[in-house]
Scaffold this motif. Structure first.
Motif, PDB file in Angstrom:
ATOM      1  N   ALA A 162       0.819  -1.182   0.131  1.00  0.00           N
ATOM      2  CA  ALA A 162       0.041   0.022   0.037  1.00  0.00           C
ATOM      3  C   ALA A 162       0.907   1.220  -0.042  1.00  0.00           C
ATOM      4  N   MET A 163       1.826   1.226   0.894  1.00  0.00           N
ATOM      5  CA  MET A 163       2.909   2.311   0.882  1.00  0.00           C
ATOM      6  C   MET A 163       3.639   2.767  -0.530  1.00  0.00           C
ATOM      7  N   ASP A 164       3.960   1.311  -1.095  1.00  0.00           N
ATOM      8  CA  ASP A 164       4.653   1.670  -2.387  1.00  0.00           C
ATOM      9  C   ASP A 164       3.640   2.030  -3.519  1.00  0.00           C
ATOM     10  N   ALA A 165       2.392   1.755  -3.671  1.00  0.00           N
ATOM     11  CA  ALA A 165       1.392   2.130  -4.373  1.00  0.00           C
ATOM     12  C   ALA A 165       1.121   3.636  -4.199  1.00  0.00           C
ATOM     13  N   PHE A 166       1.286   3.972  -3.102  1.00  0.00           N
ATOM     14  CA  PHE A 166       1.188   5.588  -2.845  1.00  0.00           C
ATOM     15  C   PHE A 166       2.261   6.423  -3.367  1.00  0.00           C
ATOM     16  N   MET A 167       3.444   5.776  -3.148  1.00  0.00           N
ATOM     17  CA  MET A 167       4.569   6.618  -3.425  1.00  0.00           C
ATOM     18  C   MET A 167       4.642   6.656  -5.025  1.00  0.00           C
ATOM     19  N   ALA A 168       4.208   5.430  -5.667  1.00  0.00           N
ATOM     20  CA  ALA A 168       4.245   5.573  -7.303  1.00  0.00           C
ATOM     21  C   ALA A 168       3.067   6.273  -7.947  1.00  0.00           C
TER      22      ALA A 168
END
Length: 101
Positions: free
Chosen positions: A61-67
């Motif tokens: 979820a964090m990585d999706a937000f950052m992308a």
């Protein structure tokens, strides 16, 4: 496993501009992002130093937000300077004792 992020940055906005220019355009979109448990906004208007604490359900979820385009738009704001982002896995057993999760 939950993940946490700390964003530290400088804003070249005065206190009156903070809400309309920085919080209002982004807060709801951040709140609606899948997997976000909470975001805490921190501000020292006197020094111009700011931080945010994010708690995510997972690293994915964090990585999706950052992308996402949303974070790219925030990072491109001309009044946001010296952005430093750190992330860590949450130690859930210890955090549960101190009401951190």
């Amino acid at each position: 496993m939950r993940h946490a992020q700390i964003f530290q940055y400088v804003l070249t906005l005065d206190q009156a501009e903070y809400g309309p220019s920085f919080v209002d355009p982004y807060a709801q979109a951040i709140a609606d992002f899948p997997g976000l448990i909470r975001k805490t906004w921190m501000a020292d208007h006197m020094s111009g130093k700011f931080a945010s604490f994010y708690l995510w359900e997972s690293k994915d979820a964090m990585d999706a937000f950052m992308a996402s385009p949303a974070i790219a738009k925030v990072a491109a704001e001309p009044f946001l300077k010296d952005l430093v982002i750190t992330s860590f896995p949450v130690v859930e057993s210890a955090s549960a004792i101190t009401r951190g999760v």
